[in-house]
Design a protein around this motif. Structure first.
Motif, PDB file in Angstrom:
ATOM      1  N   THR A  58      41.511  45.071  34.460  1.00 18.04           N
ATOM      2  CA  THR A  58      42.617  44.643  35.314  1.00 18.04           C
ATOM      3  C   THR A  58      42.376  45.093  36.745  1.00 18.04           C
ATOM      4  O   THR A  58      41.811  46.163  36.991  1.00 18.04           O
ATOM      5  CB  THR A  58      43.945  45.233  34.821  1.00 18.04           C
ATOM      6  OG1 THR A  58      43.812  46.662  34.725  1.00 18.04           O
ATOM      7  CG2 THR A  58      44.315  44.678  33.457  1.00 18.04           C
ATOM      8  N   GLY A  59      42.821  44.276  37.712  1.00 18.69           N
ATOM      9  CA  GLY A  59      42.602  44.598  39.116  1.00 18.69           C
ATOM     10  C   GLY A  59      43.827  44.357  39.969  1.00 18.69           C
ATOM     11  O   GLY A  59      44.641  43.466  39.674  1.00 18.69           O
ATOM     12  N   LEU A  60      43.967  45.146  41.025  1.00 19.98           N
ATOM     13  CA  LEU A  60      45.065  45.019  41.987  1.00 19.98           C
ATOM     14  C   LEU A  60      44.493  44.842  43.377  1.00 19.98           C
ATOM     15  O   LEU A  60      43.643  45.631  43.816  1.00 19.98           O
ATOM     16  CB  LEU A  60      45.944  46.277  41.950  1.00 19.98           C
ATOM     17  CG  LEU A  60      47.007  46.404  43.062  1.00 19.98           C
ATOM     18  CD1 LEU A  60      48.080  45.335  42.921  1.00 19.98           C
ATOM     19  CD2 LEU A  60      47.626  47.806  43.052  1.00 19.98           C
ATOM     20  N   ASP A  61      44.948  43.798  44.080  1.00 14.96           N
ATOM     21  CA  ASP A  61      44.633  43.616  45.497  1.00 14.96           C
ATOM     22  C   ASP A  61      45.807  44.177  46.287  1.00 14.96           C
ATOM     23  O   ASP A  61      46.900  43.600  46.302  1.00 14.96           O
ATOM     24  CB  ASP A  61      44.406  42.141  45.808  1.00 14.96           C
ATOM     25  CG  ASP A  61      44.001  41.906  47.259  1.00 14.96           C
ATOM     26  OD1 ASP A  61      43.744  42.889  47.973  1.00 14.96           O
ATOM     27  OD2 ASP A  61      43.937  40.731  47.664  1.00 14.96           O
ATOM     28  N   LEU A  62      45.594  45.327  46.923  1.00 15.77           N
ATOM     29  CA  LEU A  62      46.642  46.027  47.651  1.00 15.77           C
ATOM     30  C   LEU A  62      46.785  45.423  49.036  1.00 15.77           C
ATOM     31  O   LEU A  62      45.799  45.288  49.757  1.00 15.77           O
ATOM     32  CB  LEU A  62      46.271  47.510  47.754  1.00 15.77           C
ATOM     33  CG  LEU A  62      47.302  48.444  48.361  1.00 15.77           C
ATOM     34  CD1 LEU A  62      48.479  48.634  47.412  1.00 15.77           C
ATOM     35  CD2 LEU A  62      46.655  49.795  48.700  1.00 15.77           C
ATOM     36  N   CYS A  63      48.019  45.065  49.415  1.00 19.25           N
ATOM     37  CA  CYS A  63      48.268  44.367  50.682  1.00 19.25           C
ATOM     38  C   CYS A  63      47.467  43.075  50.686  1.00 19.25           C
ATOM     39  O   CYS A  63      46.642  42.817  51.578  1.00 19.25           O
ATOM     40  CB  CYS A  63      47.921  45.242  51.872  1.00 19.25           C
ATOM     41  SG  CYS A  63      48.743  46.849  51.886  1.00 19.25           S
ATOM     42  N   CYS A  64      47.723  42.229  49.712  1.00 16.30           N
ATOM     43  CA  CYS A  64      46.862  41.079  49.412  1.00 16.30           C
ATOM     44  C   CYS A  64      46.952  39.959  50.431  1.00 16.30           C
ATOM     45  O   CYS A  64      46.071  39.093  50.480  1.00 16.30           O
ATOM     46  CB  CYS A  64      47.176  40.535  48.029  1.00 16.30           C
ATOM     47  SG  CYS A  64      48.820  39.783  47.868  1.00 16.30           S
ATOM     48  N   GLY A  65      48.009  39.934  51.261  1.00 11.84           N
ATOM     49  CA  GLY A  65      48.125  38.861  52.238  1.00 11.84           C
ATOM     50  C   GLY A  65      48.119  37.495  51.579  1.00 11.84           C
ATOM     51  O   GLY A  65      48.815  37.256  50.586  1.00 11.84           O
ATOM     52  N   THR A  66      47.291  36.595  52.098  1.00 10.87           N
ATOM     53  CA  THR A  66      47.230  35.235  51.556  1.00 10.87           C
ATOM     54  C   THR A  66      46.291  35.107  50.365  1.00 10.87           C
ATOM     55  O   THR A  66      46.046  34.011  49.884  1.00 10.87           O
ATOM     56  CB  THR A  66      46.793  34.245  52.649  1.00 10.87           C
ATOM     57  OG1 THR A  66      45.522  34.649  53.184  1.00 10.87           O
ATOM     58  CG2 THR A  66      47.822  34.181  53.772  1.00 10.87           C
ATOM     59  N   GLY A  67      45.735  36.231  49.907  1.00  9.54           N
ATOM     60  CA  GLY A  67      45.020  36.206  48.631  1.00  9.54           C
ATOM     61  C   GLY A  67      43.513  36.175  48.689  1.00  9.54           C
ATOM     62  O   GLY A  67      42.872  35.892  47.671  1.00  9.54           O
ATOM     63  N   ALA A  68      42.912  36.511  49.840  1.00  9.44           N
ATOM     64  CA  ALA A  68      41.450  36.483  49.916  1.00  9.44           C
ATOM     65  C   ALA A  68      40.829  37.447  48.914  1.00  9.44           C
ATOM     66  O   ALA A  68      39.857  37.119  48.225  1.00  9.44           O
ATOM     67  CB  ALA A  68      40.995  36.827  51.331  1.00  9.44           C
ATOM     68  N   GLY A  69      41.380  38.655  48.800  1.00 11.17           N
ATOM     69  CA  GLY A  69      40.840  39.630  47.864  1.00 11.17           C
ATOM     70  C   GLY A  69      41.104  39.298  46.424  1.00 11.17           C
ATOM     71  O   GLY A  69      40.386  39.766  45.520  1.00 11.17           O
ATOM     72  N   ILE A  70      42.126  38.493  46.163  1.00 10.39           N
ATOM     73  CA  ILE A  70      42.400  38.081  44.790  1.00 10.39           C
ATOM     74  C   ILE A  70      41.221  37.280  44.243  1.00 10.39           C
ATOM     75  O   ILE A  70      40.842  37.415  43.072  1.00 10.39           O
ATOM     76  CB  ILE A  70      43.711  37.275  44.729  1.00 10.39           C
ATOM     77  CG1 ILE A  70      44.901  38.204  44.985  1.00 10.39           C
ATOM     78  CG2 ILE A  70      43.870  36.572  43.383  1.00 10.39           C
ATOM     79  CD1 ILE A  70      46.222  37.503  45.129  1.00 10.39           C
ATOM     80  N   GLY A  71      40.614  36.469  45.094  1.00 14.39           N
ATOM     81  CA  GLY A  71      39.434  35.730  44.672  1.00 14.39           C
ATOM     82  C   GLY A  71      38.296  36.645  44.275  1.00 14.39           C
ATOM     83  O   GLY A  71      37.560  36.358  43.319  1.00 14.39           O
ATOM     84  N   VAL A  72      38.122  37.765  44.986  1.00 11.35           N
ATOM     85  CA  VAL A  72      37.103  38.746  44.619  1.00 11.35           C
ATOM     86  C   VAL A  72      37.412  39.322  43.243  1.00 11.35           C
ATOM     87  O   VAL A  72      36.530  39.416  42.369  1.00 11.35           O
ATOM     88  CB  VAL A  72      37.039  39.871  45.671  1.00 11.35           C
ATOM     89  CG1 VAL A  72      36.128  41.003  45.203  1.00 11.35           C
ATOM     90  CG2 VAL A  72      36.556  39.325  47.003  1.00 11.35           C
ATOM     91  N   LEU A  73      38.654  39.720  43.022  1.00 13.74           N
ATOM     92  CA  LEU A  73      39.032  40.321  41.744  1.00 13.74           C
ATOM     93  C   LEU A  73      38.856  39.347  40.585  1.00 13.74           C
ATOM     94  O   LEU A  73      38.452  39.746  39.482  1.00 13.74           O
ATOM     95  CB  LEU A  73      40.475  40.813  41.803  1.00 13.74           C
ATOM     96  CG  LEU A  73      40.733  42.037  42.677  1.00 13.74           C
ATOM     97  CD1 LEU A  73      42.218  42.361  42.703  1.00 13.74           C
ATOM     98  CD2 LEU A  73      39.940  43.241  42.182  1.00 13.74           C
TER      99      LEU A  73
END
Length: 243
Positions: A58-73
């Motif tokens: 499981t992963g959390l993108d902290l301060c994810c904004g529009t979701g750029a880091g969500i794609g990494v996770l």
């Protein structure tokens, strides 16, 4: 600096005179057309490094904004991904972006200094968010991250080498921070966004103080400076296993 799809000067002025939350709500529809979005090169390099460390559950993108880091996770996590941000506008854009193959995604409106999770994550990432936290707030922020990681979990984020004194980048960042300090001295509510408040020495000390084991890993995709130091590093902070 901005593409034609980005915000106008008037829109930026309105956003800059708002609170951080309201400013990002206003900026959200055009945020991905600004230089404030984390570049794909940084996202891809981070994803490659995480692949070598993982896989993760499981992963959390902290301060994810529009979701750029969500794609990494979604590239490195097998079970579930969560994005947390306190801007409803940024989360609305992130919801529209989440599509395609990968683990399911939850988007949660939350303050990073008071996360509404237990120790549920194997990996926490964050991209370009720490300038929104004053130095006095970082110990609480890092303690919150540790509290939502499972034992052995990792908190990972990229950091660029500091600009050399006297360089164009140095003066640009110094000037930006000076303008923000003046703005916050004369206008309310404050808009906390600084680029020069988190030196490497303080970063390692504060993460260690929050209970992490910390190492710095070069990102080879960005090469090295003339003195041999990496241009970009990945901070890897691990919550130790419980005894």
């Amino acid at each position: 600096m901005f593409s034609p799809e980005g915000p106008s000067l008037r829109e930026l002025a309105v956003q800059a005179l708002s609170s951080v939350e309201r400013g990002y709500d206003l900026l959200a529809p055009k945020f991905d057309a600004t230089p404030f979005r984390t570049p794909e090169t940084v996202l891809d390099a981070t994803a490659s490094a995480l692949h070598r460390m993982g896989p993760f559950g499981t992963g959390l993108d902290l301060c994810c904004g529009t979701g750029a880091g969500i794609g990494v996770l979604r590239r490195v996590c097998r079970e579930r991904v969560t994005g947390a941000d306190f801007s409803a506008g940024m989360l609305a854009v992130a919801r529209r972006r989440v599509r395609g193959a990968g683990p399911p995604v939850d988007l949660v409106r939350a303050d990073a200094r008071a996360l509404p999770f237990g120790p549920a994550f194997d990996l926490v990432v964050s991209f370009g968010a720490f300038g929104h936290f004053l130095p006095s707030e970082r110990p609480q922020l890092f303690a919150q991250v540790r509290s939502v990681l499972r034992p052995g979990g990792r908190f990972v984020f990229p950091v660029a080498a500091p600009a050399r004194p006297g360089s164009a980048a140095y003066w640009m960042l110094l000037g930006f921070d000076a303008v923000m300090r003046v703005r916050n001295a004369v206008w309310r509510p404050p808009f906390v966004m600084y680029y020069r408040t988190m030196p490497f020495s303080a970063l390692g000390r504060e993460l260690s103080g929050a209970g992490f084991r910390v190492r710095l890993q070069p990102l080879p995709e960005f090469g090295r400076r003339a003195d041999g130091s990496p241009r970009v590093r990945l901070v890897v902070a691990t919550r130790p296993q419980d005894r």
